[in-house]
Design a protein around this motif. Structure first.
Motif, PDB file in Angstrom:
ATOM      1  N   LEU A  23      15.714  25.355  26.747  1.00 32.39           N
ATOM      2  CA  LEU A  23      15.909  26.740  27.185  1.00 32.39           C
ATOM      3  C   LEU A  23      16.952  26.834  28.298  1.00 32.39           C
ATOM      4  O   LEU A  23      17.790  27.734  28.303  1.00 32.39           O
ATOM      5  N   TRP A  24      16.895  25.910  29.252  1.00 30.89           N
ATOM      6  CA  TRP A  24      17.864  25.908  30.349  1.00 30.89           C
ATOM      7  C   TRP A  24      19.275  25.674  29.815  1.00 30.89           C
ATOM      8  O   TRP A  24      20.213  26.390  30.169  1.00 30.89           O
ATOM      9  N   VAL A  26      20.500  26.115  26.724  1.00 29.31           N
ATOM     10  CA  VAL A  26      20.965  27.238  25.905  1.00 29.31           C
ATOM     11  C   VAL A  26      21.330  28.421  26.796  1.00 29.31           C
ATOM     12  O   VAL A  26      22.360  29.077  26.583  1.00 29.31           O
ATOM     13  N   GLY A  27      20.513  28.700  27.804  1.00 30.39           N
ATOM     14  CA  GLY A  27      20.814  29.786  28.736  1.00 30.39           C
ATOM     15  C   GLY A  27      22.118  29.570  29.471  1.00 30.39           C
ATOM     16  O   GLY A  27      22.940  30.495  29.598  1.00 30.39           O
ATOM     17  N   VAL A  28      22.333  28.363  29.946  1.00 24.89           N
ATOM     18  CA  VAL A  28      23.574  28.040  30.660  1.00 24.89           C
ATOM     19  C   VAL A  28      24.779  28.210  29.740  1.00 24.89           C
ATOM     20  O   VAL A  28      25.794  28.794  30.135  1.00 24.89           O
ATOM     21  N   ILE A  30      25.076  30.081  27.019  1.00 25.04           N
ATOM     22  CA  ILE A  30      25.304  31.492  26.702  1.00 25.04           C
ATOM     23  C   ILE A  30      25.974  32.209  27.867  1.00 25.04           C
ATOM     24  O   ILE A  30      26.958  32.945  27.679  1.00 25.04           O
ATOM     25  N   ILE A  31      25.465  32.014  29.068  1.00 28.43           N
ATOM     26  CA  ILE A  31      26.053  32.667  30.246  1.00 28.43           C
ATOM     27  C   ILE A  31      27.483  32.198  30.470  1.00 28.43           C
ATOM     28  O   ILE A  31      28.381  32.992  30.773  1.00 28.43           O
ATOM     29  N   TRP A  32      27.734  30.909  30.292  1.00 28.05           N
ATOM     30  CA  TRP A  32      29.086  30.367  30.461  1.00 28.05           C
ATOM     31  C   TRP A  32      30.049  30.975  29.443  1.00 28.05           C
ATOM     32  O   TRP A  32      31.163  31.356  29.781  1.00 28.05           O
ATOM     33  N   VAL A  49      24.114  23.879  38.819  1.00 24.29           N
ATOM     34  CA  VAL A  49      23.620  23.968  37.441  1.00 24.29           C
ATOM     35  C   VAL A  49      23.500  22.569  36.852  1.00 24.29           C
ATOM     36  O   VAL A  49      22.498  22.232  36.215  1.00 24.29           O
TER      37      VAL A  49
END
Length: 69
Positions: A23-24, A26-28, A30-32, A49
């Protein structure tokens, strides 16, 4: 390999550490991607990060040594 298999331990139980890392990460990503697309150039990834990702993965490595075979 299915995503369910990636999230399972050898004994068939689910691994919360693997889920947290997935989850971490994938979140990173997507935000990037969103930030890079908005600015039109590739954005640098902050060191904090990378540190958090290392801590989560380090926790998994430590947990692995503590498990009974």
């Amino acid at each position: 390999m299915k995503i369910e298999e990636f999230l399972q331990k050898e004994n068939g139980g689910f691994s919360s550490t693997r889920l947290a890392f997935l989850l971490w990460a994938v979140g990173v990503i997507i935000i990037w991607i969103v930030n890079s697309a908005k600015s039109g150039i590739l954005q640098p990834v902050d060191g904090s990060v990378i540190t958090i990702m290392g801590i989560v993965m380090g926790g998994k490595v430590v947990q692995k040594f503590g498990e009974k075979p």
